[in-house]
Design an enzyme around this catalytic site. Sequence first.
Site, mmCIF file in Angstrom:
data_model
loop_
_atom_site.group_PDB
_atom_site.id
_atom_site.type_symbol
_atom_site.label_atom_id
_atom_site.label_comp_id
_atom_site.label_asym_id
_atom_site.label_seq_id
_atom_site.Cartn_x
_atom_site.Cartn_y
_atom_site.Cartn_z
ATOM 1 C CB VAL A 163 -0.973 0.023 1.205
ATOM 2 C CG1 VAL A 163 -2.023 -1.079 1.079
ATOM 3 C CG2 VAL A 163 -0.248 -0.084 2.524
ATOM 4 C CB SER A 164 0.538 4.531 -1.533
ATOM 5 O OG SER A 164 0.342 3.920 -2.791
#
Length: 180
Positions: free
Chosen positions: A8-9
Site C-alpha cells: 500500500v502507498s
Amino acid sequence: MKIGYIRVSTAEQNTIRQEILMKELGVDEIYIDKISGKNTNRPQLKAMLEYVRCGDTVIVSEISRFARNTKDLLELVEMLTDKGVEFVSKKEAIDTTTPTGKFMLTIFGAVAELEREYILQRQREGIAAAKDMGKYTGRRAKEYADFDKVIARWRKGEITAAKAMKDLGMSRSTFYRRVK
C-alpha cells in the site's frame, strides 16, 4: 512455496483486502510494504527477492501493487525468472507459469516500450518546435561567485585544478567544460 507480496502507498492505508486474498490462495509467506511504489527501493520487496528460491511462485493481488511502471515490472519479473521463480498477478490474470501469462507479460512490455518511444519522440518534436519559435533556450548556466578570479589563479599556476574546483563547488566535468 507460494510467496505473497502486498503493498500500500502509505502507513495509514490498510492491507486487509490483500491479506485475505493471500490467505484464500494458500500463500505460505507474506511480505508487506507500506511505501510508495514509484521505484523498487522497498525494504520488504528486497527481502522477498532475496528469500525466493527456484520453484517458488510470487503472487500479487494486482500488478500496480508490485510495480508502478512497466520497466520496473519487467525487470522484477526477469529477476524472478532468472531465479526460477514464477509470477502471478490475480487481477490481470497474468501467470508466468502458463504460456498465455508469459505472452501477456511480453505484450505489456512491448506496449510500454512503444509508449516510451512515442513520448520521447513527442518530446523531441516539442523541443524542436519551441527552439524554432525562440521559446526554448535550455537551462541557464549556473553562476559561480569569483569564477574569473579563481580561474585566473589556476591559469597562473597559483592553485591546482582540484583546489579551484573545490573553491568553486564545481564538478570536474563542469570545471573543464567552463574553462575551455
